[in-house]
Design an enzyme around this catalytic site. Structure first.
Site, PDB file in Angstrom:
ATOM      1  N   GLU A 132       0.823  -1.214   0.000  1.00  0.00           N
ATOM      2  CA  GLU A 132       0.000   0.000   0.000  1.00  0.00           C
ATOM      3  C   GLU A 132       0.853   1.259   0.000  1.00  0.00           C
ATOM      4  O   GLU A 132       1.998   1.261   0.450  1.00  0.00           O
ATOM      5  CB  GLU A 132      -0.925   0.003   1.221  1.00  0.00           C
ATOM      6  CG  GLU A 132      -1.965  -1.100   1.186  1.00  0.00           C
ATOM      7  CD  GLU A 132      -2.895  -1.095   2.392  1.00  0.00           C
ATOM      8  OE1 GLU A 132      -4.063  -1.494   2.231  1.00  0.00           O
ATOM      9  OE2 GLU A 132      -2.462  -0.711   3.492  1.00  0.00           O
ATOM     10  N   CYS A 149       3.368   8.695   1.336  1.00  0.00           N
ATOM     11  CA  CYS A 149       3.912   7.698   2.255  1.00  0.00           C
ATOM     12  C   CYS A 149       4.168   6.422   1.459  1.00  0.00           C
ATOM     13  O   CYS A 149       3.228   5.798   0.954  1.00  0.00           O
ATOM     14  CB  CYS A 149       2.929   7.464   3.399  1.00  0.00           C
ATOM     15  SG  CYS A 149       3.513   6.306   4.650  1.00  0.00           S
ATOM     16  N   CYS A 176       6.423  -6.898   6.822  1.00  0.00           N
ATOM     17  CA  CYS A 176       7.436  -6.161   7.573  1.00  0.00           C
ATOM     18  C   CYS A 176       8.358  -7.121   8.296  1.00  0.00           C
ATOM     19  O   CYS A 176       7.927  -8.153   8.820  1.00  0.00           O
ATOM     20  CB  CYS A 176       6.779  -5.219   8.580  1.00  0.00           C
ATOM     21  SG  CYS A 176       7.964  -4.090   9.380  1.00  0.00           S
ATOM     22  N   CYS A 197       1.619  -1.580  15.929  1.00  0.00           N
ATOM     23  CA  CYS A 197       1.509  -1.304  14.491  1.00  0.00           C
ATOM     24  C   CYS A 197       0.840  -2.473  13.778  1.00  0.00           C
ATOM     25  O   CYS A 197       1.274  -3.631  13.912  1.00  0.00           O
ATOM     26  CB  CYS A 197       2.906  -1.061  13.917  1.00  0.00           C
ATOM     27  SG  CYS A 197       2.948  -0.774  12.141  1.00  0.00           S
ATOM     28  N   CYS A 237      -1.288   6.415  10.375  1.00  0.00           N
ATOM     29  CA  CYS A 237      -0.017   5.855  10.821  1.00  0.00           C
ATOM     30  C   CYS A 237      -0.237   4.557  11.592  1.00  0.00           C
ATOM     31  O   CYS A 237      -1.024   4.508  12.534  1.00  0.00           O
ATOM     32  CB  CYS A 237       0.692   6.875  11.702  1.00  0.00           C
ATOM     33  SG  CYS A 237       2.308   6.342  12.284  1.00  0.00           S
TER      34      CYS A 237
END
Length: 394
Positions: free
Chosen positions: A116, A129, A136, A143, A367
């Site tokens: 994304e 962003c 990840c 997160c 975020c």
């Protein structure tokens, strides 16, 4: 949306599958590599040097994706190029627009991997962003992206391709320095940029090239959770602004919410910030600090943050980020009153500590919310995944 395909053990990313049609994607390649591929495919070296320069201009300055548009290259050459090369863009699976104007794109690569990117418009700037990995490497517990397994690193072409796709969507070709809607880039999307250093570096060099996308390094920020050994190299080889996902000021709390802290502790991280090339009062290091209720938001935490910044003599700004919830999250956002009190303590010490206004929450673009796989995991599953990642990281 589940991520298709086999998922390799963390943190070893899976290999990138070559294009099925055998063509070479020119996006992400520097001029010398474009010239080299032209020669490899049979073009005479002197002609390849000229053609590489022309292709570069059309790709990065004009935004062309079709060789037939390249009017200074002979029409007879267009089919030859199209048979061997492609000027790619990520496939857009879904595009969403928030009530506040934030845009989020779910993108898909040629080998079926989803990631994304988000565009955040403001009155005086427009910030893209950008993601650096599918999934990840890390496992920051607040997160949403951190609850994903790492699938693979994004290539330099896939990273710069996000910028070019945003330019397409905003109608910002040909490339020019004035009047842009997209003015800033933050490497704060999915993934840890410093665990994909070479591709991130090569992509950002293309973005900063004055003959191409021509975005100043002062308008680019790379965010890291604290991969200390790579920070100096990032400053020397890329030279963009540095942001650090700090989020806690004690070992106990940071070990919990940013487990990379168990490998590179707070003091080691802050020393790396102090040593970061080019950091000064005009180019301050940004510390990102997500506000978690009763976890890291006390007056004592604020005072310890000030003490640490002063101890290491850091030219610093602190971005206070209200926690953005996601399904299965075990944390809550600090109250507005608590966030203001925390901010005031840092401000009174002479350190800028603005509270970031959440953007794109209604489309999960804020975020910490980026995550292409929407399947729910139990707390036990999240704990197990976190331990697997931590063990692999060492």
């Amino acid at each position: 949306m589940p991520i298709p395909g086999h998922i390799d053990p963390v943190p070893v990313p899976r290999a990138i599958t070559p294009r099925k049609d055998g063509r070479i994607d020119l996006i992400g390649l520097p001029k010398d590599e474009i010239r080299g591929y032209l020669i490899e495919k049979g073009m005479e070296p002197k002609q390849a040097k000229l053609r590489a320069k022309q292709l570069w201009h059309w790709i990065y300055n004009r935004g062309a994706t079709d060789f037939a548009r390249m009017t200074d290259i002979a029409k007879t050459m267009h089919p030859w190029l199209a048979e061997r090369f492609v000027i790619g863009r990520p496939q857009v699976v879904e595009a969403q627009v928030s009530t506040d104007g934030t845009r989020k794109w779910l993108l898909r690569s040629d080998d079926g991997q989803d990631y994304e990117m988000v565009f955040i418009p403001d009155a005086d700037r427009g910030t893209l962003c950008v993601s650096s990995q599918v999934g990840c490497t890390l496992n920051c517990r607040f997160c949403h992206t951190g609850t994903m397994r790492l699938v693979r690193n994004l290539t330099a072409g896939e990273i710069v391709g996000q910028v070019m796709l945003a330019r397409d969507s905003l109608g910002e070709w040909p490339s020019q320095p004035d009047g842009r809607l997209l003015t800033n880039i933050v490497m704060m999307g999915m993934g840890e940029p410093l665990y994909n250093f070479e591709n991130v570096r090569d992509a950002l060099k293309l973005v900063m090239d004055g003959d191409g996308l021509a975005l100043s390094k002062r308008r680019i920020t790379l965010s890291t959770s604290g991969v200390v050994p790579m920070m100096a190299r990032a400053g020397e080889e890329i030279g963009v602004n540095l942001a650090v996902s700090l989020h806690a000021v004690t070992k106990e709390v940071r070990d919990e919410i940013v487990p990379l802290n168990r490998k590179y502790g707070i003091e080691e991280l802050l020393q790396a910030c102090a040593d970061y090339p080019g950091a000064n009062n005009a180019r301050r290091i940004t510390f990102e600090y997500v506000m978690l209720r009763d976890k890291n938001d006390s007056d004592e935490d604020a005072r310890e943050l000030v003490r640490l910044i002063r101890k290491f003599k850091l030219p610093a700004k602190v971005n206070l980020i209200p926690f953005n919830p996601w399904p299965g999250a075990t944390y809550e956002c600090s109250t507005p009153e608590r966030i203001r009190a925390f901010s005031n303590i840092v401000f009174e010490a002479g350190i800028s500590a603005p509270v970031r206004t959440p953007r794109g929450r209604d489309i999960d673009a804020a975020c910490g919310q980026l995550k292409t796989a929407s399947e729910k995991k139990s707390r036990a599953e999240l704990d197990q995944l976190a331990e697997e990642k931590q063990a692999a990281l060492g």
